[in-house]
Each structure stands twice: as structure tokens, then as C-alpha cells.
Write a protein that holds these residues in place. Structure first.
Motif, PDB file in Angstrom:
ATOM      1  N   SER A  17       0.815  -1.207   0.000  1.00 49.90           N
ATOM      2  CA  SER A  17       0.000   0.000   0.000  1.00 49.90           C
ATOM      3  C   SER A  17       0.849   1.257   0.000  1.00 49.90           C
ATOM      4  O   SER A  17       2.003   1.249   0.449  1.00 49.90           O
ATOM      5  CB  SER A  17      -0.920   0.025   1.228  1.00 49.90           C
ATOM      6  OG  SER A  17      -1.804  -1.074   1.247  1.00 49.90           O
ATOM      7  N   ARG A  66     -10.117  -0.783  -4.159  1.00 50.37           N
ATOM      8  CA  ARG A  66      -8.723  -0.800  -3.717  1.00 50.37           C
ATOM      9  C   ARG A  66      -8.229   0.577  -3.286  1.00 50.37           C
ATOM     10  O   ARG A  66      -7.411   0.676  -2.368  1.00 50.37           O
ATOM     11  CB  ARG A  66      -7.812  -1.333  -4.822  1.00 50.37           C
ATOM     12  CG  ARG A  66      -8.128  -2.757  -5.259  1.00 50.37           C
ATOM     13  CD  ARG A  66      -7.071  -3.281  -6.221  1.00 50.37           C
ATOM     14  NE  ARG A  66      -7.024  -2.499  -7.454  1.00 50.37           N
ATOM     15  CZ  ARG A  66      -5.945  -1.863  -7.892  1.00 50.37           C
ATOM     16  NH1 ARG A  66      -4.811  -1.900  -7.198  1.00 50.37           N
ATOM     17  NH2 ARG A  66      -5.986  -1.184  -9.038  1.00 50.37           N
ATOM     18  N   GLN A  81      -5.494   6.865  -0.777  1.00 46.87           N
ATOM     19  CA  GLN A  81      -5.019   5.632  -0.159  1.00 46.87           C
ATOM     20  C   GLN A  81      -5.096   4.517  -1.188  1.00 46.87           C
ATOM     21  O   GLN A  81      -6.168   4.229  -1.716  1.00 46.87           O
ATOM     22  CB  GLN A  81      -5.865   5.282   1.069  1.00 46.87           C
ATOM     23  CG  GLN A  81      -5.465   3.984   1.755  1.00 46.87           C
ATOM     24  CD  GLN A  81      -4.105   4.060   2.395  1.00 46.87           C
ATOM     25  OE1 GLN A  81      -3.779   5.055   3.047  1.00 46.87           O
ATOM     26  NE2 GLN A  81      -3.288   3.022   2.215  1.00 46.87           N
ATOM     27  N   ASN A  83      -4.411   0.589  -1.846  1.00 51.19           N
ATOM     28  CA  ASN A  83      -4.182  -0.728  -1.273  1.00 51.19           C
ATOM     29  C   ASN A  83      -4.147  -1.787  -2.376  1.00 51.19           C
ATOM     30  O   ASN A  83      -4.624  -1.565  -3.481  1.00 51.19           O
ATOM     31  CB  ASN A  83      -5.276  -1.068  -0.262  1.00 51.19           C
ATOM     32  CG  ASN A  83      -5.317  -0.127   0.912  1.00 51.19           C
ATOM     33  OD1 ASN A  83      -4.286   0.397   1.343  1.00 51.19           O
ATOM     34  ND2 ASN A  83      -6.518   0.085   1.455  1.00 51.19           N
TER      35      ASN A  83
END
Length: 120
Positions: A17, A66, A81, A83
Motif C-alpha cells: 500500500s 482498492r 489511499q 491498497n
């Protein structure tokens, strides 16, 4: 005098991440919407995610589930963000936003970009 500055990119392995940040020189309440784009070598720039001042968000199908876009109005910062990163997420990521002035003139602003590389 409006400026957007991205940070947080880097080299990660698939499945890991990263969180990108976009810092604005003015209140981000003036932008509507704000968003993230990305461009890989040899490919066109594509929209990744957008967020409105009311919090409504939109995502490209390739990142839905994601990636998460968010904002901190007090810090004049928008985040992405990321991931479960994949190799195909490798690109330069750009922050952008629109400001409409009192004459209904729409002006688009761009950051310089931050490199994200996903590789094993």
C-alpha cells in the motif's frame, strides 16, 4: 497563486500500500471537484478518483475497491489511499482541482506529479 503539490509516491511490491497526499496553497473548499489522475509511459492520462466538497466520490473501475480518496479541509490536503497495488498501477500520479470564480469562470489546476512504481 494556487498551487498543488503531490507527495508520497515510491517503489513498492505488488499487494502493498501507499498513501499519496496533495497539499494546496489555498483552502481546498475553493475546489470542486478535486481528483487524482495517472499516466503510464506510452499511455494516455486517465482519471483515477474525484471528490466533491460534500464528500461524494467517484472511482475508475480499475481501482474501485482498492483505492480511497479523502480530504482534510483543515490541512488543505487531499489523499489517495492505495491498497492491494498491482504492477499496472505503475504511473505518475497527478493531483488536480477546479475553481469557479464569481464570474462562473472555471480554472483547472495541476500538480507536478509523483511517481508510483509497483514491481516485484
Amino acid at each position: 497563486q494556487v498551487q498543488l503539490v503531490e507527495s508520497g509516491g515510491g517503489l513498492v511490491q505488488p499487494g502493498e500500500s501507499l498513501r499519496l497526499s496533495c497539499a494546496a496553497s489555498v483552502s481546498i473548499l475553493r475546489f470542486n471537484p478535486m481528483g487524482w489522475y495517472r499516466q503510464a509511459p506510452g499511455k494516455e492520462r486517465e482519471l483515477v478518483a474525484t471528490i466533491r466538497t460534500v464528500g461524494r466520490t467517484n472511482y475508475a473501475d480499475s481501482v474501485k475497491g482498492r483505492f480511497t480518496i479523502s480530504r482534510d479541509n483543515a490541512k488543505n490536503t487531499v489523499f489517495l489511499q492505495m491498497n492491494s497495488l498491482k504492477a499496472e498501477d505503475t504511473a505518475v500520479y497527478y493531483c488536480n482541482g477546479f475553481i469557479i470564480n464569481s464570474d462562473n469562470y472555471e480554472c483547472e489546476y495541476w500538480g507536478q506529479g509523483t511517481q508510483v512504481t509497483v514491481s516485484s
